[in-house]
Design a protein around this motif. Structure first.
Motif, PDB file in Angstrom:
ATOM      1  N   GLN A  33       0.727  -1.194   0.106  1.00 30.72           N
ATOM      2  CA  GLN A  33       0.063  -0.012   0.126  1.00 30.72           C
ATOM      3  C   GLN A  33       0.716   1.272  -0.061  1.00 30.72           C
ATOM      4  O   GLN A  33       0.325   2.340  -0.456  1.00 30.72           O
ATOM      5  N   LEU A  34       1.972   1.095   0.599  1.00 31.84           N
ATOM      6  CA  LEU A  34       2.819   2.280   0.674  1.00 31.84           C
ATOM      7  C   LEU A  34       4.208   2.499  -0.373  1.00 31.84           C
ATOM      8  O   LEU A  34       4.395   3.605  -0.722  1.00 31.84           O
ATOM      9  N   LYS A  35       4.369   1.446  -0.922  1.00 25.75           N
ATOM     10  CA  LYS A  35       5.582   1.203  -1.804  1.00 25.75           C
ATOM     11  C   LYS A  35       5.159   2.198  -3.216  1.00 25.75           C
ATOM     12  O   LYS A  35       3.998   2.408  -3.398  1.00 25.75           O
ATOM     13  N   ASP A  36       6.474   2.748  -3.650  1.00 29.58           N
ATOM     14  CA  ASP A  36       6.227   3.264  -4.973  1.00 29.58           C
ATOM     15  C   ASP A  36       6.163   2.381  -6.361  1.00 29.58           C
ATOM     16  O   ASP A  36       7.089   1.641  -6.151  1.00 29.58           O
ATOM     17  N   TYR A  37       5.384   2.641  -7.060  1.00 29.71           N
ATOM     18  CA  TYR A  37       5.073   1.622  -8.219  1.00 29.71           C
ATOM     19  C   TYR A  37       5.810   2.564  -9.345  1.00 29.71           C
ATOM     20  O   TYR A  37       4.850   3.402 -10.054  1.00 29.71           O
ATOM     21  N   GLY A  38       6.825   2.198  -9.850  1.00 31.28           N
ATOM     22  CA  GLY A  38       7.492   2.944 -10.916  1.00 31.28           C
ATOM     23  C   GLY A  38       7.098   2.096 -12.268  1.00 31.28           C
ATOM     24  O   GLY A  38       6.397   1.072 -12.288  1.00 31.28           O
ATOM     25  N   LYS A  39       7.478   2.709 -13.345  1.00 30.51           N
ATOM     26  CA  LYS A  39       7.067   2.222 -14.723  1.00 30.51           C
ATOM     27  C   LYS A  39       7.874   0.946 -14.733  1.00 30.51           C
ATOM     28  O   LYS A  39       9.153   0.762 -14.696  1.00 30.51           O
ATOM     29  N   PRO A  40       6.984  -0.038 -15.153  1.00 33.28           N
ATOM     30  CA  PRO A  40       7.695  -1.540 -15.267  1.00 33.28           C
ATOM     31  C   PRO A  40       8.426  -1.596 -16.630  1.00 33.28           C
ATOM     32  O   PRO A  40       8.495  -0.780 -17.376  1.00 33.28           O
ATOM     33  N   LYS A  41       9.299  -2.306 -16.497  1.00 28.72           N
ATOM     34  CA  LYS A  41      10.272  -2.733 -17.741  1.00 28.72           C
ATOM     35  C   LYS A  41       9.578  -3.550 -18.604  1.00 28.72           C
ATOM     36  O   LYS A  41       8.752  -4.488 -18.461  1.00 28.72           O
ATOM     37  N   TYR A  42       9.969  -3.395 -19.857  1.00 33.05           N
ATOM     38  CA  TYR A  42       9.491  -4.203 -20.801  1.00 33.05           C
ATOM     39  C   TYR A  42      10.255  -5.566 -21.091  1.00 33.05           C
ATOM     40  O   TYR A  42      11.412  -5.565 -20.932  1.00 33.05           O
ATOM     41  N   GLU A  43       9.482  -6.591 -21.049  1.00 30.13           N
ATOM     42  CA  GLU A  43      10.084  -7.938 -20.849  1.00 30.13           C
ATOM     43  C   GLU A  43       9.156  -8.619 -22.067  1.00 30.13           C
ATOM     44  O   GLU A  43       8.337  -9.591 -21.739  1.00 30.13           O
ATOM     45  N   VAL A  44       9.516  -8.252 -23.177  1.00 25.21           N
ATOM     46  CA  VAL A  44       9.055  -9.128 -24.586  1.00 25.21           C
ATOM     47  C   VAL A  44       9.912  -9.939 -25.008  1.00 25.21           C
ATOM     48  O   VAL A  44      11.090  -9.761 -25.301  1.00 25.21           O
ATOM     49  N   ARG A  45       9.386 -11.365 -25.058  1.00 24.63           N
ATOM     50  CA  ARG A  45      10.201 -12.418 -25.543  1.00 24.63           C
ATOM     51  C   ARG A  45       9.583 -12.947 -26.766  1.00 24.63           C
ATOM     52  O   ARG A  45       8.346 -12.670 -27.130  1.00 24.63           O
ATOM     53  N   ASP A  46      10.500 -13.702 -27.659  1.00 24.56           N
ATOM     54  CA  ASP A  46      10.156 -14.349 -28.651  1.00 24.56           C
ATOM     55  C   ASP A  46      10.818 -15.680 -28.485  1.00 24.56           C
ATOM     56  O   ASP A  46      11.922 -15.804 -27.970  1.00 24.56           O
ATOM     57  N   HIS A  47      10.168 -16.780 -29.048  1.00 27.41           N
ATOM     58  CA  HIS A  47      10.742 -18.012 -29.186  1.00 27.41           C
ATOM     59  C   HIS A  47      11.392 -18.270 -30.602  1.00 27.41           C
ATOM     60  O   HIS A  47      10.908 -18.400 -31.559  1.00 27.41           O
ATOM     61  N   LEU A  48      12.558 -18.394 -30.667  1.00 23.83           N
ATOM     62  CA  LEU A  48      13.620 -18.806 -31.776  1.00 23.83           C
ATOM     63  C   LEU A  48      13.949 -20.159 -31.748  1.00 23.83           C
ATOM     64  O   LEU A  48      14.986 -20.340 -31.195  1.00 23.83           O
ATOM     65  N   GLY A  49      13.333 -21.066 -32.250  1.00 27.64           N
ATOM     66  CA  GLY A  49      13.594 -22.492 -31.987  1.00 27.64           C
ATOM     67  C   GLY A  49      13.435 -22.853 -30.743  1.00 27.64           C
ATOM     68  O   GLY A  49      12.054 -22.774 -30.068  1.00 27.64           O
ATOM     69  N   ASP A  50      14.694 -23.419 -30.179  1.00 25.48           N
ATOM     70  CA  ASP A  50      14.466 -23.644 -28.471  1.00 25.48           C
ATOM     71  C   ASP A  50      15.142 -22.694 -27.659  1.00 25.48           C
ATOM     72  O   ASP A  50      15.137 -22.913 -26.892  1.00 25.48           O
ATOM     73  N   VAL A  51      15.147 -21.378 -28.351  1.00 19.09           N
ATOM     74  CA  VAL A  51      15.854 -20.282 -27.383  1.00 19.09           C
ATOM     75  C   VAL A  51      14.566 -19.333 -27.052  1.00 19.09           C
ATOM     76  O   VAL A  51      14.243 -18.955 -28.191  1.00 19.09           O
ATOM     77  N   ASP A  52      14.577 -18.823 -25.899  1.00 18.83           N
ATOM     78  CA  ASP A  52      13.590 -17.766 -25.409  1.00 18.83           C
ATOM     79  C   ASP A  52      14.574 -16.621 -25.520  1.00 18.83           C
ATOM     80  O   ASP A  52      15.480 -16.370 -24.967  1.00 18.83           O
ATOM     81  N   VAL A  53      14.096 -15.499 -26.462  1.00 18.62           N
ATOM     82  CA  VAL A  53      14.991 -14.494 -26.677  1.00 18.62           C
ATOM     83  C   VAL A  53      14.313 -13.225 -26.094  1.00 18.62           C
ATOM     84  O   VAL A  53      13.169 -12.863 -26.477  1.00 18.62           O
ATOM     85  N   LEU A  54      14.758 -12.342 -25.260  1.00 17.85           N
ATOM     86  CA  LEU A  54      14.277 -11.132 -24.969  1.00 17.85           C
ATOM     87  C   LEU A  54      14.623  -9.977 -26.253  1.00 17.85           C
ATOM     88  O   LEU A  54      15.811  -9.811 -26.360  1.00 17.85           O
ATOM     89  N   ILE A  55      13.311  -9.508 -26.493  1.00 14.43           N
ATOM     90  CA  ILE A  55      13.543  -8.328 -27.277  1.00 14.43           C
ATOM     91  C   ILE A  55      13.648  -6.930 -26.734  1.00 14.43           C
ATOM     92  O   ILE A  55      12.571  -6.615 -26.136  1.00 14.43           O
ATOM     93  N   GLU A  56      14.935  -6.395 -26.959  1.00 18.21           N
ATOM     94  CA  GLU A  56      15.093  -5.301 -26.169  1.00 18.21           C
ATOM     95  C   GLU A  56      14.383  -4.002 -27.147  1.00 18.21           C
ATOM     96  O   GLU A  56      14.479  -3.976 -28.466  1.00 18.21           O
ATOM     97  N   PRO A  57      13.734  -3.226 -26.493  1.00 17.90           N
ATOM     98  CA  PRO A  57      13.318  -1.986 -27.183  1.00 17.90           C
ATOM     99  C   PRO A  57      14.115  -0.802 -27.776  1.00 17.90           C
ATOM    100  O   PRO A  57      15.030  -0.825 -27.267  1.00 17.90           O
ATOM    101  N   GLU A  58      13.910  -0.740 -29.081  1.00 13.47           N
ATOM    102  CA  GLU A  58      14.613   0.444 -29.768  1.00 13.47           C
ATOM    103  C   GLU A  58      13.689   1.585 -29.929  1.00 13.47           C
ATOM    104  O   GLU A  58      12.806   1.491 -30.295  1.00 13.47           O
TER     105      GLU A  58
END
Length: 402
Positions: free
Chosen positions: A53-78
């Protein structure tokens, strides 16, 4: 004075918030040999509930991922382009494929565009995906000027220009009306940039149709009352100090006040799950509310003008919409396909309000317009969640690829 009082209270309670956070961490620490005991789980819960109830809720980070084959890739925003009140972010999976360009116009209604992470994730698998990342108005200096309905349209047009011809436009919630205006303005000024398709998702195009609680309320109360009650100045300590805004914490109170029971139930269930040690359930709760409580301030101009033009005077369906003092001609838009998406259980934007766009774009043949009503989903389910991924997004994908 309310914003000043809120900020003073926030600053005064930082020591207590920090103490509660330390207590929670100690009780849940893996170094604590008693962390799994009922007593320690109960203590951790008693620390965490008030801390949330008291904590500051800052803007969350983007955690967009894509599955390339067997690898889970984090897509960094540009960051592709920057405007005073928003950045244009690009999410492109490094798979070597040439994809159609999509601009997601995020609603500017209290939450950050990160609320659409599930939406972005779905699109990024198949499209060169971009999104309007709106800035918190309290962080924008007064020297950058005002930001109203027309400026929102300006930002959309500038971003479409930066992306170039062939950019498909997807608008969520309150982004639908300005997205429609942007398409109509481009049809007149720069036809080659008119989006091949536009997708409007749960947007208030004509709120006279099947009006919900918010629509009925906005029709009963005078605009001046909203201005007097909801608009406050940003206090010192922020780059936008002195800017008149609709504060994020005020908006959040309104969101919860519309339907408080589910939130009370969620918190009660969280306490039970926390004491029982059901970590998967408690992590899911934290993830949702960390995002839900992360809000931003809206400028006075955009809030008041949106209320007046969209919810009170219904400028688009009545043929009154203007942009920079010029009447907007929606009938002039011809070479664009239209898809509207509505949730059968949407209480914020009930079915029929978004579909009204089909009548507005009267110059587009009926065969190029389609409405999709999704059973079993409310407002947020229109653009996120399992049914969005399994049933709504395939419809949008087909619409764009066709």
């Amino acid at each position: 004075m309310i914003y000043f009082a809120h900020e003073a209270t926030r600053l005064a309670t930082r020591p207590l918030a920090a103490w509660l956070e330390v207590g929670t961490q100690m009780a849940r620490s893996e170094l604590n040999p008693l962390r799994s005991s009922l007593t320690m789980r109960t203590m951790a819960t008693l620390f965490e509930l008030p801390h949330r109830q008291l904590k500051d809720y800052g803007k969350p980070k983007y955690e967009v991922r894509d599955h390339l084959g067997d690898v889970d890739v984090l897509i960094e925003p540009e960051v592709v382009a920057t405007q005073p009140f928003a950045d244009l972010l690009r999410f492109s999976a490094p798979d070597g494929r040439e994809k159609q360009k999509v601009l997601i116009a995020a609603a500017l209604s209290g939450h950050h565009a990160t609320l659409l992470q599930g939406t972005i994730t779905a699109f990024a698998q198949y499209f060169d995906t971009h999104i309007t990342d709106w800035k918190n108005a309290r962080d924008v200096p007064l020297s950058e000027g005002e930001f109203g309905f027309d400026e929102y349209v300006d930002h959309l047009i500038a971003f479409i220009e930066a992306m170039g011809p062939g950019t498909h436009l997807v608008a969520t919630c309150q982004a639908a009306p300005p997205a429609m205006v942007a398409a109509a303005i481009l049809a007149k000024r720069n036809p080659e940039l008119v989006p091949p398709t536009i997708t409007l998702m749960g947007g208030p195009v004509d709120t006279r149709i099947n009006p919900g609680k918010i629509n009925k309320l906005s029709n009963k109360l005078p605009l001046k009352l909203f201005e007097l009650n909801n608009i406050h100045k940003v206090p010192p300590g922020y780059p936008g100090s002195g800017r008149r805004v609709y504060p994020g914490f005020y908006q959040l109170t309104g969101f919860i006040g519309l339907n408080p029971k589910p939130h009370f139930r969620q918190y009660a269930q969280f306490a039970k799950n926390s004491i029982r040690g059901e970590e998967e359930a408690t992590d899911k709760f934290r993830s949702f509310y960390d995002e839900y409580f992360a809000v931003l301030d809206m400028t006075e101009e955009f809030y008041i003008e949106s209320l007046r033009k969209v919810f009170m005077e219904h400028h688009i369906p009545r043929g009154l919409m203007e942009y920079r003092g010029e009447k907007v001609d929606f009938a002039s838009v011809e070479g664009m396909r239209v898809l509207t998406v509505e949730g059968a259980n949407d209480h914020l934007c009930p079915p029929g309000q978004t579909e009204a766009a089909h009548h507005i774009f009267s110059g587009i043949p009926a065969k190029h317009k389609h409405n999709h009503i999704q059973e079993g989903v409310g407002h947020y389910g229109v653009f996120s969640g399992s049914k969005f991924a399994a049933e709504i997004f395939p419809v949008i994908r087909t619409h764009i690829e066709a």
